[in-house]
Design a protein around this motif. Sequence first.
Motif, PDB file in Angstrom:
ATOM      1  N   TYR A  11       0.828  -1.208   0.000  1.00 50.59           N
ATOM      2  CA  TYR A  11       0.000   0.000   0.000  1.00 50.59           C
ATOM      3  C   TYR A  11       0.867   1.266   0.000  1.00 50.59           C
ATOM      4  O   TYR A  11       2.071   1.198   0.285  1.00 50.59           O
ATOM      5  CB  TYR A  11      -0.915  -0.027   1.228  1.00 50.59           C
ATOM      6  N   SER A  12       0.216   2.401  -0.274  1.00 50.37           N
ATOM      7  CA  SER A  12       0.927   3.686  -0.279  1.00 50.37           C
ATOM      8  C   SER A  12       1.442   4.009   1.120  1.00 50.37           C
ATOM      9  O   SER A  12       0.751   3.756   2.111  1.00 50.37           O
ATOM     10  CB  SER A  12      -0.028   4.809  -0.711  1.00 50.37           C
ATOM     11  N   ALA A  13       2.629   4.597   1.165  1.00 53.93           N
ATOM     12  CA  ALA A  13       3.223   5.091   2.420  1.00 53.93           C
ATOM     13  C   ALA A  13       3.394   4.015   3.490  1.00 53.93           C
ATOM     14  O   ALA A  13       3.182   4.255   4.671  1.00 53.93           O
ATOM     15  CB  ALA A  13       2.392   6.254   2.978  1.00 53.93           C
ATOM     16  N   ASP A  33      12.377   2.820  -8.097  1.00 52.34           N
ATOM     17  CA  ASP A  33      11.122   3.249  -7.477  1.00 52.34           C
ATOM     18  C   ASP A  33      10.101   3.409  -8.609  1.00 52.34           C
ATOM     19  O   ASP A  33      10.105   4.418  -9.315  1.00 52.34           O
ATOM     20  CB  ASP A  33      11.412   4.582  -6.775  1.00 52.34           C
ATOM     21  N   THR A  34       9.248   2.403  -8.809  1.00 51.16           N
ATOM     22  CA  THR A  34       8.325   2.479  -9.960  1.00 51.16           C
ATOM     23  C   THR A  34       7.214   3.505  -9.720  1.00 51.16           C
ATOM     24  O   THR A  34       6.647   4.035 -10.671  1.00 51.16           O
ATOM     25  CB  THR A  34       7.698   1.109 -10.291  1.00 51.16           C
ATOM     26  N   GLY A  35       6.917   3.797  -8.444  1.00 48.88           N
ATOM     27  CA  GLY A  35       5.931   4.840  -8.142  1.00 48.88           C
ATOM     28  C   GLY A  35       6.385   6.172  -8.725  1.00 48.88           C
ATOM     29  O   GLY A  35       5.574   6.959  -9.225  1.00 48.88           O
ATOM     30  N   TYR A  38       5.341   6.436 -12.370  1.00 50.76           N
ATOM     31  CA  TYR A  38       3.927   6.802 -12.550  1.00 50.76           C
ATOM     32  C   TYR A  38       3.689   8.256 -12.155  1.00 50.76           C
ATOM     33  O   TYR A  38       2.870   8.961 -12.749  1.00 50.76           O
ATOM     34  CB  TYR A  38       3.020   5.857 -11.753  1.00 50.76           C
ATOM     35  N   ARG A  39       4.433   8.731 -11.151  1.00 58.35           N
ATOM     36  CA  ARG A  39       4.304  10.131 -10.742  1.00 58.35           C
ATOM     37  C   ARG A  39       4.827  11.068 -11.847  1.00 58.35           C
ATOM     38  O   ARG A  39       4.246  12.122 -12.109  1.00 58.35           O
ATOM     39  CB  ARG A  39       5.077  10.370  -9.439  1.00 58.35           C
ATOM     40  N   ALA A  40       5.926  10.667 -12.500  1.00 57.82           N
ATOM     41  CA  ALA A  40       6.489  11.507 -13.570  1.00 57.82           C
ATOM     42  C   ALA A  40       5.512  11.582 -14.756  1.00 57.82           C
ATOM     43  O   ALA A  40       5.309  12.652 -15.337  1.00 57.82           O
ATOM     44  CB  ALA A  40       7.840  10.952 -14.019  1.00 57.82           C
ATOM     45  N   GLN A  99      -3.578  12.848  -8.212  1.00 52.63           N
ATOM     46  CA  GLN A  99      -3.987  12.369  -9.546  1.00 52.63           C
ATOM     47  C   GLN A  99      -3.324  11.066  -9.974  1.00 52.63           C
ATOM     48  O   GLN A  99      -3.718  10.454 -10.951  1.00 52.63           O
ATOM     49  CB  GLN A  99      -3.648  13.439 -10.601  1.00 52.63           C
ATOM     50  N   VAL A 100      -2.251  10.669  -9.244  1.00 51.15           N
ATOM     51  CA  VAL A 100      -1.406   9.585  -9.749  1.00 51.15           C
ATOM     52  C   VAL A 100      -2.131   8.240  -9.887  1.00 51.15           C
ATOM     53  O   VAL A 100      -1.867   7.480 -10.814  1.00 51.15           O
ATOM     54  CB  VAL A 100      -0.101   9.475  -8.909  1.00 51.15           C
ATOM     55  N   SER A 101      -3.075   7.955  -9.005  1.00 56.32           N
ATOM     56  CA  SER A 101      -3.747   6.660  -9.108  1.00 56.32           C
ATOM     57  C   SER A 101      -4.660   6.590 -10.327  1.00 56.32           C
ATOM     58  O   SER A 101      -4.765   5.536 -10.963  1.00 56.32           O
ATOM     59  CB  SER A 101      -4.531   6.348  -7.829  1.00 56.32           C
ATOM     60  N   GLU A 102      -5.300   7.709 -10.659  1.00 55.67           N
ATOM     61  CA  GLU A 102      -6.158   7.738 -11.857  1.00 55.67           C
ATOM     62  C   GLU A 102      -5.290   7.517 -13.108  1.00 55.67           C
ATOM     63  O   GLU A 102      -5.636   6.744 -13.990  1.00 55.67           O
ATOM     64  CB  GLU A 102      -6.884   9.086 -11.994  1.00 55.67           C
ATOM     65  N   VAL A 109      -0.833   3.525 -20.005  1.00 58.97           N
ATOM     66  CA  VAL A 109       0.263   3.969 -19.126  1.00 58.97           C
ATOM     67  C   VAL A 109       0.948   2.746 -18.516  1.00 58.97           C
ATOM     68  O   VAL A 109       2.181   2.638 -18.506  1.00 58.97           O
ATOM     69  CB  VAL A 109      -0.297   4.908 -18.011  1.00 58.97           C
ATOM     70  N   ARG A 110       0.154   1.796 -18.059  1.00 56.19           N
ATOM     71  CA  ARG A 110       0.734   0.607 -17.409  1.00 56.19           C
ATOM     72  C   ARG A 110       1.595  -0.185 -18.407  1.00 56.19           C
ATOM     73  O   ARG A 110       2.687  -0.607 -18.083  1.00 56.19           O
ATOM     74  CB  ARG A 110      -0.351  -0.309 -16.830  1.00 56.19           C
ATOM     75  N   HIS A 111       1.089  -0.354 -19.634  1.00 53.49           N
ATOM     76  CA  HIS A 111       1.862  -1.137 -20.615  1.00 53.49           C
ATOM     77  C   HIS A 111       3.230  -0.503 -20.857  1.00 53.49           C
ATOM     78  O   HIS A 111       4.252  -1.179 -20.874  1.00 53.49           O
ATOM     79  CB  HIS A 111       1.095  -1.265 -21.939  1.00 53.49           C
ATOM     80  N   ASP A 129      10.352  -1.512  -6.172  1.00 57.91           N
ATOM     81  CA  ASP A 129       9.141  -1.427  -5.347  1.00 57.91           C
ATOM     82  C   ASP A 129       7.992  -0.801  -6.128  1.00 57.91           C
ATOM     83  O   ASP A 129       8.204  -0.040  -7.069  1.00 57.91           O
ATOM     84  CB  ASP A 129       9.413  -0.714  -4.013  1.00 57.91           C
ATOM     85  N   GLY A 130       6.776  -1.206  -5.767  1.00 55.10           N
ATOM     86  CA  GLY A 130       5.608  -0.690  -6.470  1.00 55.10           C
ATOM     87  C   GLY A 130       4.328  -1.356  -6.009  1.00 55.10           C
ATOM     88  O   GLY A 130       4.128  -1.606  -4.811  1.00 55.10           O
ATOM     89  N   ARG A 131       3.440  -1.652  -6.979  1.00 57.37           N
ATOM     90  CA  ARG A 131       2.148  -2.256  -6.644  1.00 57.37           C
ATOM     91  C   ARG A 131       1.953  -3.603  -7.345  1.00 57.37           C
ATOM     92  O   ARG A 131       1.154  -4.417  -6.913  1.00 57.37           O
ATOM     93  CB  ARG A 131       0.996  -1.331  -7.067  1.00 57.37           C
ATOM     94  N   ASP A 132       2.666  -3.775  -8.474  1.00 58.74           N
ATOM     95  CA  ASP A 132       2.439  -4.964  -9.313  1.00 58.74           C
ATOM     96  C   ASP A 132       3.750  -5.635  -9.694  1.00 58.74           C
ATOM     97  O   ASP A 132       3.836  -6.284 -10.727  1.00 58.74           O
ATOM     98  CB  ASP A 132       1.686  -4.554 -10.590  1.00 58.74           C
TER      99      ASP A 132
HETATM  100  O1   DC Z   1       4.840   4.310  -4.548  1.00 59.93           O
HETATM  101  P1   DC Z   1       4.088   5.646  -4.732  1.00 59.93           P
HETATM  102  O2   DC Z   1       3.129   5.937  -3.618  1.00 59.93           O
HETATM  103  O3   DC Z   1       4.998   6.782  -5.020  1.00 59.93           O
HETATM  104  O4   DC Z   1       3.201   5.394  -6.044  1.00 59.93           O
HETATM  105  C1   DC Z   1       2.368   6.392  -6.576  1.00 59.93           C
HETATM  106  C2   DC Z   1       1.202   5.750  -7.317  1.00 59.93           C
HETATM  107  O5   DC Z   1       1.666   5.082  -8.482  1.00 59.93           O
HETATM  108  C3   DC Z   1       0.396   4.711  -6.551  1.00 59.93           C
HETATM  109  O6   DC Z   1      -0.678   5.280  -5.835  1.00 59.93           O
HETATM  110  C4   DC Z   1      -0.095   3.764  -7.612  1.00 59.93           C
HETATM  111  C5   DC Z   1       0.890   3.931  -8.734  1.00 59.93           C
HETATM  112  N1   DC Z   1       1.789   2.785  -8.892  1.00 59.93           N
HETATM  113  C6   DC Z   1       1.316   1.729  -9.631  1.00 59.93           C
HETATM  114  O7   DC Z   1       0.170   1.728 -10.068  1.00 59.93           O
HETATM  115  N2   DC Z   1       2.138   0.671  -9.888  1.00 59.93           N
HETATM  116  C7   DC Z   1       3.385   0.637  -9.423  1.00 59.93           C
HETATM  117  N3   DC Z   1       4.170  -0.408  -9.706  1.00 59.93           N
HETATM  118  C8   DC Z   1       3.872   1.705  -8.625  1.00 59.93           C
HETATM  119  C9   DC Z   1       3.032   2.769  -8.362  1.00 59.93           C
END
Ligand code: DC
Length: 231
Positions: A11-13, A33-35, A38-40, A99-102, A109-111, A129-132
Motif C-alpha cells: 500500500y501507499s506510504a 522506485d516504480t511509483g 507513474y508520478r512523472a 492524480q497519480v492513481s487515476e 500507461v501501465r503497458h 518497489d511498487g504495486r504490481d
Molecule cells: O509508490 P508511490 O506511492 O509513489 O506510487 C504512486 C502511485 O503510483 C500509486 O498510488 C499507484 C501507482 N503505482 C502503480 O500503479 N504501480 C506501481 N508499480 C507503482 C506505483
Amino acid sequence: MKKIIIAIDGYSACGKSTTAKAVAKHLGYAYIDTGAMYRAVTLHFLRNFVTLTNHAEVERALAEVHISFIRSEKTNENETYLNGLNVEEEIRKMYVSDQVSEVSALPEVRHAMVAQQQRMGRKKGLVMDGRDIGTRVFPEAELKIFMTSDMDVRAHRRQQELLAKGQLISLEEVKDNLCHRDHIDTTRKESPLTQAEDAILLDNTSLSVEQQVDFVTACAQERLKALAQIG
Ligand code: DC
C-alpha cells in the motif's frame, strides 16, 4: 554470486521505498522506485492538460515521456528525470499524489511503464518497489515481499515526510489521499495491487526501519543461499 530480483509491493506510504533503498544498498543492488515513474507520467499529463478519457491524447502524451534515474552527487541517491529535467521534488507534491492513481490505472500507461521496468531488470541484481512488481512486472522474482501497515501509522509517517520537505498538510488530507489511492490501486482492472501467492507478508506497524530492513535482507540472504546450493 548469483543475483536475484527482489519485488517489494504494498500500500501507499508503507515504507516500501525506504526499505527497498536500504536493502539494495546492503546487497550492492540497483534500486528502482516504480511509483516515481507513474508520478512523472502524471506530472507530464497535468502540465499538458491531457484528457484521461481520450485514448489518442493519452497515447500521444505518453510517446513524449522519457523517464530516467540519475544518481545525485549531493544525496548519493537516484533522482527522477522527466525528459532530461530533474522532477524528483515536484513529483512528491500533493497535487501529483492526488492524480497519480487515476493516471496509473490507464492500461496504456501501465503497458509503457511495465515494458520499461522489465527492460531495467534484465541483468537482475535489482530491488524494485511498487504495486504490481511481484504479480505483473516480475512474476518470476526470486523474492517477493508484500508490505502493509496500520492506516494511522502510514498517514502520520507520510505527513512527517512531507513536513520535512516543507509541505504542511493536515493529517486528514494525507489520510484521505492514502485511502483514495488504496481504493483505486486495489480495484483497477489492469494489474491491481494484490499480494502475490508466493509473497512474504511484512506488517511493519510496530517495526522500526532498521527491523524491517533487517527482515528483508535476511530473507534475501536466505534465498541467495538456497540458490547457491542448487548451483
Ligand atoms: O509508490 P508511490 O506511492 O509513489 O506510487 C504512486 C502511485 O503510483 C500509486 O498510488 C499507484 C501507482 N503505482 C502503480 O500503479 N504501480 C506501481 N508499480 C507503482 C506505483
